[in-house]
Design a protein around this motif. Sequence first.
Motif, PDB file in Angstrom:
ATOM      1  N   THR A   7      45.189  42.738  43.129  1.00 47.21           N
ATOM      2  CA  THR A   7      45.623  43.662  41.447  1.00 47.21           C
ATOM      3  C   THR A   7      47.181  43.941  41.299  1.00 47.21           C
ATOM      4  O   THR A   7      48.043  44.094  42.363  1.00 47.21           O
ATOM      5  CB  THR A   7      44.899  44.661  41.837  1.00 47.21           C
ATOM      6  N   ARG A   8      47.496  45.259  41.087  1.00 49.39           N
ATOM      7  CA  ARG A   8      48.755  45.915  39.878  1.00 49.39           C
ATOM      8  C   ARG A   8      49.219  46.868  41.135  1.00 49.39           C
ATOM      9  O   ARG A   8      48.696  47.027  41.595  1.00 49.39           O
ATOM     10  CB  ARG A   8      49.035  46.452  39.239  1.00 49.39           C
ATOM     11  N   HIS A  47      41.323  39.004  46.568  1.00 47.81           N
ATOM     12  CA  HIS A  47      42.067  39.709  45.043  1.00 47.81           C
ATOM     13  C   HIS A  47      42.897  40.748  45.422  1.00 47.81           C
ATOM     14  O   HIS A  47      43.413  41.207  46.353  1.00 47.81           O
ATOM     15  CB  HIS A  47      40.858  41.007  45.410  1.00 47.81           C
TER      16      HIS A  47
END
Length: 247
Positions: free
Chosen positions: A182-183, A180
């Motif tokens: 994310t930002r 995974h």
Amino acid sequence: MKIDILSLFPEMFDGVLNTSILGKAAEKDAVSYSVTNFRDFTTNKHNKVDDYPFGGGAGMVLMPQPLFDAVDALRADDDTAPRIILTSPQGKPFKQEDAEMLSNEKRLIFICGHYEGFDERIPEHLVTDEYSIGDFVMTGGELAAMAMIDSIVRLLPGVLGNDTSAVTDSFSDGLLEHPHYTRPADFRGMKVPDLLLSGNHEKIAEWRWKESLRRTYERRPDLLNDRKMTEQELKWLRQFKRESGKE
């Protein structure tokens, strides 16, 4: 679902059952918990729950009477036939498929052991399921019961904020979960794969499938032994083996 827990140390469950997903599940009335000290059901004047094993040997063994009586008392207020689960190093390894199966039950009773072990009449005549969470030694069965309860309750309808989360978790389809990100997309020069930023959901789904297979091959190849492979998965596996120099 109703979950009863029989333990000599019920205070161990106070924080766990009232926190995070387990606590929220109770708030949503998806589950109710009850923790009972089975020492309260002893009939001897010293409130002993254990004794020396017949034939000699090291350690103490939990006697059958307190646990049988405790289970009888729990079942007296309900005609539902519960699954009675014993946490034991001799039990079947607990897996995601077991959590899924038990999540369909109306009532579960967990028995947490201590000391050297149980009188054999407990697993033989009282319990319906005997599970282990791994090949290592623990002081008691409480932590094992907590782990199993967590894995079961999160599968109950409406418990997770996103109902697809349980479906895509590691082990749910026999594979470990994909990586995974994310930002921010670029953190200290470490960049998110371009494909995940492309908006092409079909290609992203394929990438996740492939990376789930890759991660399983690299970290838990034993999970692939009994898997029915698709042609695409077999093709990817051959690629992974070439990349790792094993083909």
